[in-house]
Write an enzyme that holds these catalytic residues in place. Structure first.
Site, PDB file in Angstrom:
ATOM      1  N   THR A  75      43.037  41.856  29.555  1.00 24.42           N
ATOM      2  CA  THR A  75      42.653  42.649  28.403  1.00 24.42           C
ATOM      3  C   THR A  75      42.889  44.310  28.451  1.00 24.42           C
ATOM      4  O   THR A  75      43.354  45.040  27.553  1.00 24.42           O
ATOM      5  CB  THR A  75      40.961  42.418  28.312  1.00 24.42           C
ATOM      6  OG1 THR A  75      40.978  40.807  27.791  1.00 24.42           O
ATOM      7  CG2 THR A  75      40.406  43.141  26.967  1.00 24.42           C
ATOM      8  N   HIS A 249      46.481  39.306  23.992  1.00 21.61           N
ATOM      9  CA  HIS A 249      47.221  38.483  24.766  1.00 21.61           C
ATOM     10  C   HIS A 249      46.717  37.026  24.027  1.00 21.61           C
ATOM     11  O   HIS A 249      45.946  37.061  23.058  1.00 21.61           O
ATOM     12  CB  HIS A 249      46.911  38.361  26.269  1.00 21.61           C
ATOM     13  CG  HIS A 249      45.095  38.273  26.218  1.00 21.61           C
ATOM     14  ND1 HIS A 249      44.455  37.231  26.052  1.00 21.61           N
ATOM     15  CD2 HIS A 249      44.405  39.222  26.708  1.00 21.61           C
ATOM     16  CE1 HIS A 249      43.057  37.495  26.090  1.00 21.61           C
ATOM     17  NE2 HIS A 249      43.110  38.756  26.711  1.00 21.61           N
TER      18      HIS A 249
END
Length: 460
Positions: A75, A249
């Site tokens: 992240t 992602h």
């Protein structure tokens, strides 16, 4: 010189001289909202073709086939790449969690505490909110990872820090949107980065293939986007605000049925007394042996488990861009897709879904949408790396970009043709590792017309 030779010489000269470089102006730009829905995998939305707001994004804006995150596909590193246009080794946010490999300190695996540790983020890079505020624009960060940090003594105009896992309540999400619209309208902000923690949270807890993603999580995101679009219209911002939705992602399923003996548990392979620092974290392991034990530890880890890959950091695949930073340990471990590593396996897998793997694996791909006055409608762009988003945002805001690894050429085709045909160009892009394979439409049209003219001269 005959007509044919003259035209050929002229064409070569022009094709070399008219290279697409860009001129930025602060006087004439639209406002820009960057939104991240954490873990919105590239193919999630296709599972629910009936979701109205996502269909509006497709039909009225731009959709990428996929967005490729950097390595590691975590992240904080991925959000920082989005915000700076830099590979992870360049911006230095090399992990979700603060650590110091020289003192063996780790912030207890806590992603949220790391968000408040300024030194983890202040590495000399320049996120878009700093670029904007440094050039006279008003910029904000709303829970967006890194946006609360002071970078080289500079900050965003306003920011709200995330200190713990936030609410999944729809009313709380709507409150964020209301705040952001207020910043744009009442406080005249030019740029805001806004963060939502879903579908990452449900992806970890339930796995990316669980029914909750399609039945609950995606409809929540769909309604949130719809609420945003309605508030933009109510505020009179439809023709003034560009919106980019870019997740960080993807997500893959963890094989939780792996037996106790087959799980990747690092203490089973090495003598921990040979190691100064060892930090396994899902798909990524960072190992710093004592200086005289480096080769020994490397050899012990190599081939220790069929799903564990061991590298000296200088031997990592070049496309990882994860070697040239002092924060990265001398030995780096990666797990195969669907496997996670532990220092000592606790007897159960913490997550049913995970990310952080090789970013070129399809499961790690993220989503990208763009809608607003500057973007084409009903346009599909091929998949691209997230390093290119920063240059696009700078262009939309009329900012001179900081040095970065991206190229505006990659995303120039998603802009409206009218803008392409009236834009002037001068050199500002620096340190780009991506070649400019695509030329702006105006240049291509000009060269095409000139070619036709020369053909006519030749044949008359």
């Amino acid at each position: 010189m005959n007509n044919r030779d003259y035209c050929f010489t002229l064409l070569v000269g022009l094709s070399m001289a008219i290279i697409p470089t860009y001129q930025y102006s602060l006087e004439d730009h639209h406002k820009l909202l960057l939104i991240s829905f954490d873990g919105l995998r590239w193919d999630y939305v296709d599972r629910r073709p009936d979701l109205e707001s996502f269909n509006i994004l497709r039909e009225e804006g731009v959709k990428a086939e996929f967005l490729e995150p950097p390595f590691p596909s975590q992240t904080s590193p991925s959000h920082t790449t989005l915000a700076t246009g830099l590979y992870v080794e360049s911006h230095g946010v090399v992990h979700n969690v603060y650590y110091d490999r020289y003192s063996s300190e780790v912030v207890t695996g806590d992603f949220y505490r790391t968000l408040a540790i300024n030194e983890w983020w202040d590495n000399g890079d320049e996120p878009i909110w700093i670029t904007a505020s440094s050039q006279g624009l008003k910029s904000g960060g709303y829970l967006f990872p890194g946006s609360n940090a002071t970078i080289g003594g500079r900050t965003a105009t306003r920011s709200i820090l995330q200190t713990a896992r936030t609410s999944k309540e729809e009313s709380d999400w709507q409150e964020r949107i209301d705040d952001v619209i207020s910043w744009f309208v009442e406080d005249n902000f030019d740029f805001i980065a806004l963060y939502f923690e879903q579908p990452d949270s449900d992806g970890h807890d339930k796995g990316p293939d669980d029914d909750i993603i399609e039945s609950t999580t995606l409809p929540l995101i769909n309604r949130t986007i719809g609420y945003l679009l309605s508030k933009v219209q109510e505020a009179g911002l439809t023709d003034e605000l560009n919106i980019i939705i870019a997740s960080d992602h993807g997500m893959t399923t963890v094989d939780i049925d792996v037996s106790f003996n087959d799980v990747i548990s690092l203490v089973n392979y090495v003598n921990v007394s040979d190691i100064f620092f060892m930090f396994p974290y899902a798909a990524l392991g960072l190992v710093e042996p004592y200086p005289n034990e480096r080769e020994k530890v490397y050899n012990q880890l190599t081939g220790a488990h069929p799903r564990l890959n061991t590298f000296y950091k200088e031997d990592l695949p070049e496309y990882f861009h994860y070697s040239n930073n002092d924060r990265i340990t001398s030995i780096v471990l990666t797990a195969d897709l669907g496997y996670t590593m532990y220092r000592v396996f606790p007897g159960f897998h913490i997550n049913k879904g995970e990310h952080g793997y090789d970013s070129k694996l399809p499961d790690m791909r993220a989503s990208f949408f763009a809608i607003g006055p500057s973007f084409k409608k009903n346009y599909i762009v091929p998949g691209f790396q997230s390093i290119h988003v920063y240059e696009l945002m700078c262009h939309l805001l009329g900012l001179t970009p900081a040095p970065n690894n991206g190229s505006l050429d990659v995303l120039y085709p998603i802009l409206r043709d009218e803008l392409l045909e009236t834009t002037s160009f001068t050199t500002t892009n620096v340190q780009s590792t991506t070649s400019g394979a695509q030329r702006p439409v105006a240049v291509v049209h000009f060269l095409s017309i000139l070619t036709l003219a020369c053909w006519l001269i030749k044949h008359n």
